[in-house]
Write a protein that holds these residues in place. Structure first.
Motif, mmCIF file in Angstrom:
data_model
loop_
_atom_site.group_PDB
_atom_site.id
_atom_site.type_symbol
_atom_site.label_atom_id
_atom_site.label_comp_id
_atom_site.label_asym_id
_atom_site.label_seq_id
_atom_site.Cartn_x
_atom_site.Cartn_y
_atom_site.Cartn_z
ATOM 1 N N THR A 44 11.851 6.939 -12.582
ATOM 2 C CA THR A 44 13.299 6.757 -12.555
ATOM 3 C C THR A 44 13.845 7.482 -13.772
ATOM 4 N N PRO A 45 15.158 7.671 -13.868
ATOM 5 C CA PRO A 45 15.689 8.313 -15.071
ATOM 6 C C PRO A 45 15.377 7.530 -16.344
ATOM 7 N N ARG A 46 15.096 6.244 -16.220
ATOM 8 C CA ARG A 46 14.827 5.426 -17.396
ATOM 9 C C ARG A 46 13.348 5.277 -17.709
ATOM 10 N N ALA A 47 12.502 5.270 -16.713
ATOM 11 C CA ALA A 47 11.106 4.940 -16.954
ATOM 12 C C ALA A 47 10.215 5.518 -15.867
ATOM 13 N N ALA A 48 8.916 5.455 -16.127
ATOM 14 C CA ALA A 48 7.907 5.781 -15.121
ATOM 15 C C ALA A 48 7.001 4.573 -14.982
ATOM 16 N N PHE A 49 6.521 4.331 -13.769
ATOM 17 C CA PHE A 49 5.613 3.212 -13.610
ATOM 18 C C PHE A 49 4.615 3.484 -12.503
ATOM 19 N N VAL A 50 3.496 2.786 -12.613
ATOM 20 C CA VAL A 50 2.459 2.863 -11.608
ATOM 21 C C VAL A 50 2.106 1.435 -11.216
ATOM 22 N N SER A 51 1.880 1.207 -9.928
ATOM 23 C CA SER A 51 1.506 -0.112 -9.446
ATOM 24 C C SER A 51 0.330 0.029 -8.493
ATOM 25 N N TRP A 52 -0.537 -0.979 -8.506
ATOM 26 C CA TRP A 52 -1.690 -0.971 -7.621
ATOM 27 C C TRP A 52 -2.131 -2.407 -7.376
ATOM 28 N N SER A 53 -2.991 -2.598 -6.387
ATOM 29 C CA SER A 53 -3.433 -3.936 -6.018
ATOM 30 C C SER A 53 -4.943 -3.993 -5.920
ATOM 31 N N CYS A 54 -5.452 -5.184 -6.258
ATOM 32 C CA CYS A 54 -6.868 -5.498 -6.077
ATOM 33 C C CYS A 54 -6.903 -6.775 -5.256
ATOM 34 N N GLY A 55 -6.997 -6.646 -3.956
ATOM 35 C CA GLY A 55 -6.887 -7.811 -3.092
ATOM 36 C C GLY A 55 -5.485 -8.381 -3.166
ATOM 37 N N ASP A 56 -5.394 -9.661 -3.495
ATOM 38 C CA ASP A 56 -4.089 -10.313 -3.593
ATOM 39 C C ASP A 56 -3.511 -10.260 -5.008
ATOM 40 N N THR A 57 -4.163 -9.568 -5.903
ATOM 41 C CA THR A 57 -3.685 -9.445 -7.278
ATOM 42 C C THR A 57 -3.009 -8.098 -7.455
ATOM 43 N N HIS A 58 -1.812 -8.115 -8.039
ATOM 44 C CA HIS A 58 -1.018 -6.898 -8.180
ATOM 45 C C HIS A 58 -0.805 -6.559 -9.656
ATOM 46 N N TYR A 59 -0.869 -5.262 -9.943
ATOM 47 C CA TYR A 59 -0.717 -4.779 -11.311
ATOM 48 C C TYR A 59 0.430 -3.778 -11.376
#
Length: 388
Positions: free
Chosen positions: A351-366
């Motif tokens: 986004t213009p403000r930030a960068a992010f990465v998300s991923w999941s390990c089963g039912d756990t989200h990061y």
């Protein structure tokens, strides 16, 4: 919440935090707004009552909602009452926000949901609007796009993830549009246009009352991949500082309504070890880049179970690592760039403000969010957080 619904989270929060949103129109040729203390003007307003007309155009459908809105700005924690007038399918729905939390009533289903109020709900609007007007008065000069920005007081990076700073406008060009009449009152117009390339951009137009600098009309345009969502809202029959009855912000729950209690509690810790002793799951141990120092650990318990670690630099840049073991599915945007994190497929979004990465390990989200890290460094932090 599914992956396709993640973008709707941003729109929902926008509508919840933007006192009103509206239609962008042409204005006069005035070159700059008057030099006034915008925050003082906004903070001098105690209350208002109006009919709010909100239009959301998702490209596939257009929905228009009319609601009676009352806002109390006089206390440390603002109060809000909203009752839907139309369409008929939602007429009678009520949302009430007070010091204790929020009550949501679905008239058609006759159900009530109670939710606790979280710290910082709604953001600091007076400070944010002061920055917008000041940037326009200074010729629209803003910091370099890499310094980050949000055109909204609060924009979550994921459905349940951390939020970016509430009063940032860097990375957006701010243009003064002059004045026009809105609901019989003079309003000053401001256009915020993103000047950085990002996966998700949100351009915004504000029309602020000339006396109180409260938004009378605003429009937002969300561009994300090949999707565009436009929201427009205007206030009608607005009354500032009305003589409201004592029960203007009350809602009496019907005796036969089905009531659901949501719960959430937040605790802060001065070390990751102290957080680890509080939770019953492993806490990530990310490797923060040089220059980033640990600032705070936080735990959210209840319907959402989440642990987060926040790091900052001397210049105020932020890095947050979040692990969610219960709550909304926060795996990211379906149109994000596919990346590999800890051997799993994740989503990388800017986004213009930030960068992010998300991923999941089963039912756990990061999720890992950063206001000033390049893609390679951000992914290295994410890899170090692992997948447990």
């Amino acid at each position: 919440m599914g992956r396709q619904a993640s973008l709707a989270v941003v729109v929902t929060v926008l509508l919840a935090t933007s006192g009103c949103i509206g239609l962008g129109v042409l204005a006069d040729d005035a070159e700059s707004p008057p030099s006034v203390d915008v925050a003082q003007r906004y903070d001098s307003l105690d209350a208002l009552e109006a009919t709010r007309v909100t239009t959301v155009d998702s490209g596939n459908a257009t929905n228009v909602t009319r609601s009676l809105v009352r806002v109390d700005l006089s206390g440390d924690r603002h109060r809000r009452y909203e009752r839907v007038l139309s369409p008929a399918s939602r007429a009678g729905d009520v949302a009430v926000l007070d010091a204790s939390g929020m009550v949501l009533y679905d008239a058609d289903e006759n159900t009530v949901t109670h939710a606790p109020r979280t710290a910082g709900f709604g953001g600091n609007w007076s400070a944010y609007l002061q920055r917008v007007v000041s940037a326009a008065r200074d010729g629209g000069d803003v910091a370099e796009p890499s310094d980050g920005v949000s055109p909204l007081p609060v924009v979550p990076t994921t459905g349940s993830g951390p939020s970016i700073p509430e009063d940032a406008i860097e990375g957006f060009e701010v243009e003064y549009l002059g004045t026009r009449t809105v609901d019989g009152r003079t309003a000053h117009g401001f256009e915020l246009t993103a000047v950085s390339e990002a996966t998700l951009t949100i351009d915004q137009t504000l029309w602020l009352d000339s006396q109180y600098y409260y938004p009378l009309q605003t429009s937002h345009r969300f561009d994300y991949g090949n999707r565009t969502i436009e929201t427009r809202t205007r206030l009608e029959n607005v009354t500032f500082d009305p003589d409201l009855p004592s029960g203007a912000f009350d809602f009496d729950v019907p005796e036969n309504a089905t009531v659901t209690e949501t719960n959430a509690s937040t605790q802060s810790f001065n070390s990751a070890n102290a957080l680890a002793e509080r939770v019953n799951f492993t806490v990530p141990e990310p490797e923060a880049p040089a220059g980033y120092e640990f600032e705070e650990a936080r735990y959210v318990g209840g319907n959402v179970t989440q642990a987060s670690l926040q790091y900052v630099t001397a210049d105020g840049e932020q890095l947050t690592v979040t692990k969610t073991t219960a709550g909304p599915d926060a795996r990211g945007f379906a149109s994000g760039e596919n990346v590999t994190v800890a051997g799993r497929t994740g989503q990388y979004v800017t986004t213009p403000r930030a960068a992010f990465v998300s991923w999941s390990c089963g039912d756990t989200h990061y999720a890992v969010v950063a206001t000033d890290l390049d893609k390679e460094t951000l992914l290295a932090v994410a890899d170090s957080a692992g997948c447990e």
